[in-house]
Enzyme design. Structure first.
Site, PDB file in Angstrom:
ATOM      1  N   GLU A 178       0.884  -1.172   0.000  1.00 31.79           N
ATOM      2  CA  GLU A 178       0.000   0.000   0.000  1.00 31.79           C
ATOM      3  C   GLU A 178       0.916   1.214   0.000  1.00 31.79           C
ATOM      4  O   GLU A 178       1.088   1.884   0.999  1.00 31.79           O
ATOM      5  CB  GLU A 178      -0.924  -0.036   1.235  1.00 31.79           C
ATOM      6  CG  GLU A 178      -2.062   0.959   1.161  1.00 31.79           C
ATOM      7  CD  GLU A 178      -1.642   2.347   1.594  1.00 31.79           C
ATOM      8  OE1 GLU A 178      -1.176   3.117   0.724  1.00 31.79           O
ATOM      9  OE2 GLU A 178      -1.777   2.657   2.774  1.00 31.79           O
ATOM     10  N   GLU A 227       4.290   8.068  -4.131  1.00 30.35           N
ATOM     11  CA  GLU A 227       5.126   7.391  -3.138  1.00 30.35           C
ATOM     12  C   GLU A 227       6.085   6.395  -3.774  1.00 30.35           C
ATOM     13  O   GLU A 227       6.684   5.571  -3.100  1.00 30.35           O
ATOM     14  CB  GLU A 227       4.252   6.673  -2.096  1.00 30.35           C
ATOM     15  CG  GLU A 227       3.642   7.620  -1.090  1.00 30.35           C
ATOM     16  CD  GLU A 227       3.136   6.892   0.143  1.00 30.35           C
ATOM     17  OE1 GLU A 227       3.268   5.661   0.213  1.00 30.35           O
ATOM     18  OE2 GLU A 227       2.614   7.566   1.039  1.00 30.35           O
TER      19      GLU A 227
END
Length: 746
Positions: free
Chosen positions: A199, A208
């Protein structure tokens, strides 16, 4: 809330990029402004030590702090810490996201049905790793299966160890304090993994490091054709009209209407000052009533987790307008397909999409993922109903950008603005403030009054306000100006040089201190005393900080005390700490104490993550910097009240205040919003408020350990169990910029 990004050559970034610039996790109000830098530092040093950069909000000075690997510090991560360590991050909000947790649990249980090797990239508190270990079954099954977890952020590694120990999972999961691209098969792990769970997503999806992390994993760490959770992510977009979103970036066209003559973006140099061309994260549900939808949702990109993604992708989408209007922005979101069969999904879509799909539209507010907004340049693109518009979307390893055009016009390049390096880049909120006619009139009136009767004044602009520098130069042809520009420095000087002619002043009268220095003696002012010391106050790079951190202006004023004339005028003259009792159910729920998450006890993380309640006495949760209007459902329960004042005519000193306030509305009180009103003149007639009604400023929110039922004194509907008043106290400590807030209900 806005999102600031830079491309990072690392795998798994500290969560979440929306919060990287507002982490305040040390004992004072020293604020971490660069966990990004910390992540880079971690890649080149021992796995048992990390560095983080902390910045004093009242001076702007920074220093490196060493974080040691020490498992025996109990519930503390940093020795002698007095406050929750990671309270300003999104970890707590993410772990309180029930739909996310449930979707991952269901998908992992469905995907992992036998012992296997599972790799968890960016493990955080270890939730997904523990789900994977549980899905493999008994201890006997685990002898033939294993879970490898990697987490690069050392404080989270410490939390994960405690969580695993509490749940009896420490022997079932092999945890590495490394980035995923530092893992090596045959060195760290014996064989490639069969299943990937991860995640590592931000509001934009890619920020990210999802793509480079997946690429390395598929190249080096996974078997061929692995199972993955999630299975696929799809980004969607929608064309919208919104005057609010337009004002966040188009300063040139907004300031044309202003009567003050200041042109921060003069005609012909439209790119001299603006926002960074990127997607910005916002809670678009808060703007639902102000947004006009101009198209149906359209698919943009698909990113498959189960195969190696490309670093670069491009797609063309033809969109038919569904309304007449002006396209001001592209609103985007993503949908996760967590299982291979396509039965388990998680979406960050705005509420109006859920309503269109016959859902309740009330799936639970969260702050760690929002929608994204891409601004269409200038005043946007006019469209008519049924007219076709073309979207070109491009992604690299960490971001997505767009071109939007019609066949009848030249293509508008939105992601390849020439000369970006020469721009003065500010936040969207700052651009909107500079284009706001009411704000500009306040500043114009205050400066004009301050200059009355002053001959050849020396004016010092203490902060990063290019607007005030230009305004003073315009209004007084005889003034000399020194702009400290502590954040802008040389860029501020270059900007002023470029716009001086358009604003009718000469740079001969303006000096910018381009090096990190202050006015320490009369030698620095050519033996002339300072007549005016002014600021908005505004300091670049501090948009994620708390409102009272702009009391840096008071600190600056104190340092300049020796060069101020006896009748020097300080503007603003004072700051007033204001507050209001609030019902904030969504924000409070996102920060509530962790208990069991899908069966795994996370209570040992509450103190470190700054959860509402469960903090050892006398600790309290910190004040959070946030836009109240973007904090889900909210309601004022009291009138606005003053707690204390900060007198800038005197050097900085400790302050305190106390007030008893009665509630105006019944309901559940979840906390207090706090902000600074800046009084610009000695007569207290010109006041600039930064409260919840003013959407371009963040407030500080002090959440209660537990919600309190409140009522109105003397009301027939009030019950004996309801509190009718609260005593608020606050103390300001100038040595570290910390504001301590206490409350007692009655």
């Amino acid at each position: 809330m806005c999102e600031y990004r830079e491309s990072l050559p690392i795998r798994h970034f500290p969560r979440k990029k929306e919060k990287l610039y507002s982490l305040s996790i040390f004992r004072s109000s020293w604020t971490i402004l660069s966990l990004v830098t910390a992540a880079r530092a971690m890649s080149s040093i021992s796995n048992h030590r990390a560095f983080q950069l902390r910045v004093d909000p009242l001076t702007g000075n920074s220093e490196w702090v060493v974080i040691e690997e020490d498992q025996d510090q109990g519930t503390e991560i940093f020795k002698n810490s007095e406050h929750p360590m990671l309270a300003m991050t999104s970890y707590l909000d993410m772990l309180n996201d029930f739909p996310r947790n449930r979707a991952y649990a269901e998908a992992i249980n469905k995907t992992i049905t036998a012992p296997c090797h599972v790799l968890d990239i960016g493990a955080g508190t270890g939730l997904l790793s523990m789900m994977a270990a549980r899905a493999m079954g008994s201890e006997a099954s685990m002898q033939h299966g294993k879970v490898t977890a990697c987490e690069s952020y050392l404080p989270m590694v410490k939390i994960m160890r405690r969580v695993m120990r509490l749940n009896g999972m420490e022997k079932k999961i092999n945890l590495f304090n490394k980035r995923s691209d530092e893992l090596k098969v045959g060195v760290d792990i014996s064989s490639p993994a069969d299943v990937l769970v991860s995640e590592i997503l931000d509001s934009e999806l890619l920020g990210e490091g999802l793509i480079p992390s997946l690429q390395h994993a598929h190249d080096m760490l996974l078997v061929e054709n692995p199972s993955t959770v999630p299975y696929r992510a799809t980004t969607y977009g929608q064309l919208v009209e919104s005057s609010f979103l337009w004002r966040l970036h188009d300063l040139h066209n907004n300031e044309v209407k202003a009567s003050d003559g200041v042109r921060l973006v003069p005609t012909g140099v439209d790119t001299i000052l603006g926002v960074k061309p990127q997607q910005y994260a916002y809670h678009c549900d808060a703007l639902e009533k102000e947004i006009k939808l101009l198209s149906e949702p359209f698919k943009i990109f698909e990113i498959d987790f189960w195969k190696r993604p490309d670093s670069h992708g491009e797609t063309q989408v033809s969109i038919k307008a569904t309304n007449d209007g002006q396209i001001h922005a592209v609103v985007s979101w993503w949908v996760l397909q967590l299982d291979r069969e396509g039965t388990i999904f998680y979406s960050t879509a705005p509420r109006w999409i859920s309503l269109q799909n016959n859902k309740t539209g009330d799936e639970g507010w969260c702050d760690h993922w929002k929608q994204c907004v891409w601004f269409v340049p200038g005043q946007g693109i006019p469209v008519s109903n049924d007219e076709e518009v073309h979207l070109q979307a491009v992604h690299d390893e960490t971001s997505i950008s767009y071109n939007l055009y019609k066949q009848s016009q030249t293509e508008i390049k939105m992601h390849d603005i020439k000369g970006v390096d020469s721009l003065l880049l500010l936040s969207p909120e700052r651009i909107a403030i500079y284009g706001n006619d009411v704000w500009r009139r306040i500043m114009l009136t205050a400066i004009r009054n301050a200059l009355k009767g002053r001959i050849d004044p020396l004016c010092v602009v203490a902060d990063d306000s290019v607007f005030l520098t230009i305004l003073v130069a315009q209004l007084s042809n005889t003034s000399n100006i020194i702009s400290l520009f502590p954040g802008l420095r040389a860029k501020g000087a270059q900007y002023l040089q470029a716009v001086a002619d358009a604003n009718g002043f000469s740079m001969d009268r303006v000096q910018v201190l381009e090096k990190k220095q202050s006015l320490s003696s009369m030698l620095d002012t050519n033996h002339k005393k300072v007549d005016l010391l002014i600021g908005e106050p505004f300091y670049t790079g501090t948009e994620g900080m708390l409102p009272w951190h702009n009391l840096r202006f008071w600190k600056e004023r104190t340092m300049l005390n020796s060069v101020l004339s006896e009748d020097a005028l300080i503007m603003p003259c004072k700051g007033v700490l204001k507050a209001c009792a609030m019902s904030l159910p969504d924000l409070w729920s996102s920060r509530r104490c962790l208990d069991k998450i899908e069966g795994f006890d996370h209570s040992v993380a509450n103190t470190t993550l700054g959860a509402c309640g469960e903090l050892p006495s006398p600790q309290e949760g910190p004040c959070l910097p946030c836009f109240v209007w973007q904090s889900g459902k909210y309601k004022k329960l009291s009138s606005v009240f003053t707690i204390m004042e900060f007198d800038f005519s005197k050097p900085i000193s400790p302050c305190s205040g106390q007030i008893k306030v009665e509630f105006d509305e019944p309901g559940m009180c979840h906390g207090f919003a706090l902000w600074i009103d800046w009084v610009m003149d000695l007569e207290n007639s010109i006041v600039l408020s930064t409260g919840p009604e003013e959407r371009y400023w963040k407030q500080g929110v002090k959440l209660l350990a537990k919600p309190v039922a409140v009522g109105i004194e003397g009301s027939s509907s009030s019950s004996s169990s309801e509190c009718c008043a609260v005593v608020m106290e606050a103390w300001f400590e100038p040595s570290n910029g910390e504001l301590i807030v206490k409350h007692v209900f009655s």
